[in-house]
Write an enzyme that holds these catalytic residues in place. Sequence first.
Site, PDB file in Angstrom:
ATOM      1  N   LEU A  14       5.407   5.367   7.910  1.00 38.70           N
ATOM      2  CA  LEU A  14       6.240   6.063   8.900  1.00 38.70           C
ATOM      3  C   LEU A  14       7.350   5.187   9.470  1.00 38.70           C
ATOM      4  O   LEU A  14       8.219   5.678  10.180  1.00 38.70           O
ATOM      5  CB  LEU A  14       5.364   6.543  10.069  1.00 38.70           C
ATOM      6  CG  LEU A  14       4.192   7.472   9.722  1.00 38.70           C
ATOM      7  CD1 LEU A  14       3.480   7.900  10.989  1.00 38.70           C
ATOM      8  CD2 LEU A  14       4.676   8.692   8.958  1.00 38.70           C
TER       9      LEU A  14
ATOM     10  N   GLY B 174      -4.902   3.257   1.293  1.00 43.82           N
ATOM     11  CA  GLY B 174      -4.236   2.577   0.173  1.00 43.82           C
ATOM     12  C   GLY B 174      -4.711   1.137   0.017  1.00 43.82           C
ATOM     13  O   GLY B 174      -4.792   0.613  -1.091  1.00 43.82           O
ATOM     14  N   GLU B 175      -5.036   0.476   1.147  1.00 44.48           N
ATOM     15  CA  GLU B 175      -5.511  -0.918   1.065  1.00 44.48           C
ATOM     16  C   GLU B 175      -6.858  -0.966   0.350  1.00 44.48           C
ATOM     17  O   GLU B 175      -7.119  -1.864  -0.449  1.00 44.48           O
ATOM     18  CB  GLU B 175      -5.669  -1.518   2.483  1.00 44.48           C
ATOM     19  CG  GLU B 175      -4.378  -1.702   3.241  1.00 44.48           C
ATOM     20  CD  GLU B 175      -3.516  -2.840   2.698  1.00 44.48           C
ATOM     21  OE1 GLU B 175      -4.018  -3.637   1.900  1.00 44.48           O
ATOM     22  OE2 GLU B 175      -2.331  -2.885   3.064  1.00 44.48           O
TER      23      GLU B 175
ATOM     24  N   SER C  21       0.831  -1.217   0.000  1.00 47.67           N
ATOM     25  CA  SER C  21       0.000   0.000   0.000  1.00 47.67           C
ATOM     26  C   SER C  21       0.862   1.262   0.000  1.00 47.67           C
ATOM     27  O   SER C  21       0.348   2.360  -0.248  1.00 47.67           O
ATOM     28  CB  SER C  21      -0.967   0.010   1.189  1.00 47.67           C
ATOM     29  OG  SER C  21      -0.280   0.191   2.403  1.00 47.67           O
ATOM     30  N   HIS C  22       2.158   1.138   0.299  1.00 47.54           N
ATOM     31  CA  HIS C  22       3.037   2.308   0.244  1.00 47.54           C
ATOM     32  C   HIS C  22       4.315   2.008  -0.539  1.00 47.54           C
ATOM     33  O   HIS C  22       5.368   2.570  -0.295  1.00 47.54           O
ATOM     34  CB  HIS C  22       3.314   2.851   1.654  1.00 47.54           C
ATOM     35  CG  HIS C  22       2.077   3.480   2.239  1.00 47.54           C
ATOM     36  ND1 HIS C  22       1.059   2.719   2.777  1.00 47.54           N
ATOM     37  CD2 HIS C  22       1.646   4.763   2.289  1.00 47.54           C
ATOM     38  CE1 HIS C  22       0.079   3.514   3.157  1.00 47.54           C
ATOM     39  NE2 HIS C  22       0.399   4.753   2.873  1.00 47.54           N
TER      40      HIS C  22
ATOM     41  N   ARG D 255       7.285  -9.803   9.937  1.00 44.40           N
ATOM     42  CA  ARG D 255       6.890 -10.163   8.565  1.00 44.40           C
ATOM     43  C   ARG D 255       7.663  -9.291   7.576  1.00 44.40           C
ATOM     44  O   ARG D 255       8.181  -9.758   6.572  1.00 44.40           O
ATOM     45  CB  ARG D 255       5.372  -9.943   8.388  1.00 44.40           C
ATOM     46  CG  ARG D 255       4.851 -10.225   6.991  1.00 44.40           C
ATOM     47  CD  ARG D 255       3.590  -9.435   6.673  1.00 44.40           C
ATOM     48  NE  ARG D 255       3.790  -7.998   6.736  1.00 44.40           N
ATOM     49  CZ  ARG D 255       4.287  -7.255   5.753  1.00 44.40           C
ATOM     50  NH1 ARG D 255       4.638  -7.797   4.627  1.00 44.40           N
ATOM     51  NH2 ARG D 255       4.457  -5.938   5.905  1.00 44.40           N
TER      52      ARG D 255
END
Length: 345
Positions: free
Chosen positions: A124, A187-188, A47-48, A309
């Site tokens: 972030l 974003g998801e 998403s980023h 992860r």
Amino acid sequence: MAPSQTISVDTLMARVQRIFEKAGVRPQSAAAVAHVIVAGERDNCKSHGIYRIEGCLRVLAAGKVEPDAVPELHDTGKAVIEVDAGGGFSNPAFYAAMDLLVARTRETGLAALVIRDCLHFSALWHDVEALAERGLAALSMCPSYSFVAPAGGKTPLLGTNPFAFGWPRSGDKPYVFDFATSVAARGEIELHRRAGTPIPEGWAIDRDGNPTTDPEAALDGAMLTFGGHKGSAISTMVELLSGAMLGEYMSKEALDFMGRTDLLPRHGALVLAMDPQTFAARSGRDPIAEGEKLFTAIVGQGARLPSQRRFAARATALSDGIVLSAAEMDQLDRFEALGLAALDT
Ligand code: NDP
Ligand code: PYC
């Protein structure tokens, strides 16, 4: 379907940097922005990751971000350091101020970095991870756009307001968490819309306040905070500390300023850094060793630590490369060849 391709982290970095330079961004800023985008892709934070390139190019094309802004540091020698991004991307501003923030925190035990007037699109965790790697505990937060209804309400008011924390570890990668204070990042939902897949229940309500799993209806309605009233309060805190307290836009003002949700937001950001050794000095205990006991106990129950992860994805990407779909490769090719003109094609 065209096959996916594998690209090395370094090659992707060079390509993304070239895309931003071709779009008119000054080389140092292009490198900083490419670094965080590629880090997102490398750590499988889609998403980023590279999906954000198009959004960045759109704000550049709209003239709503300053491509050649040079971050300006303002240091009065006190605990609060300011860096003015001058309407440019937040990432070069953070990197311009990081060494001073680290030095001041080591000197005083506690220091803050105020980032002013920045275009903010990124995760972030890069920032708190970099500080934790230098032995500091860190908190980072910023507003975004008013996409999220407060708990008990139906109308978007709060931002997706990310909140991140980093803690240094001995001989291991830092403990880092970083999340949107909405159930999921915007974003998801956008990635679900593009893929034509429903979003999970509980992420959003439609324009009439009814629960929805339709990404279009969710984007048109309101997102929900994580943890009900608790996430709503934390999100409100983020608005206050990184918006109101800094004299920078809160999420609603950021949206009013840009006037549309398809351009990334401009606002401020706050990073707090603490030296655990200073805080623990009189106790005679080692804060890092105490932290390790807690992490051992968490993992000992079979739970995983946040970022595990991500770190595993990073190790794989660094050894085997990053797998991109044919569509993603094609988009990189077009952006690299055509720059901003690729947005029209
Ligand atoms: P996620 O829910 O994907 O992840 C949140 C955190 O929880 C991560 O640190 C993740 O670690 C950790 N985590 C996830 N599952 C577990 C588990 N089972 N056990 C322990 N830890 C776990 O994040 P969001 O979707 O909320 O946010 C994604 C990104 O979006 C963030 O990086 C955020 O900064 C960014 N964002 C940026 C905004 C902006 O305005 N700039 C606005 C909103 C979001 P891991 O990564 O290892 O899974
Ligand atoms: O994913 O919510 C999000 C987001 C907003 C601004 C940057 N990312």
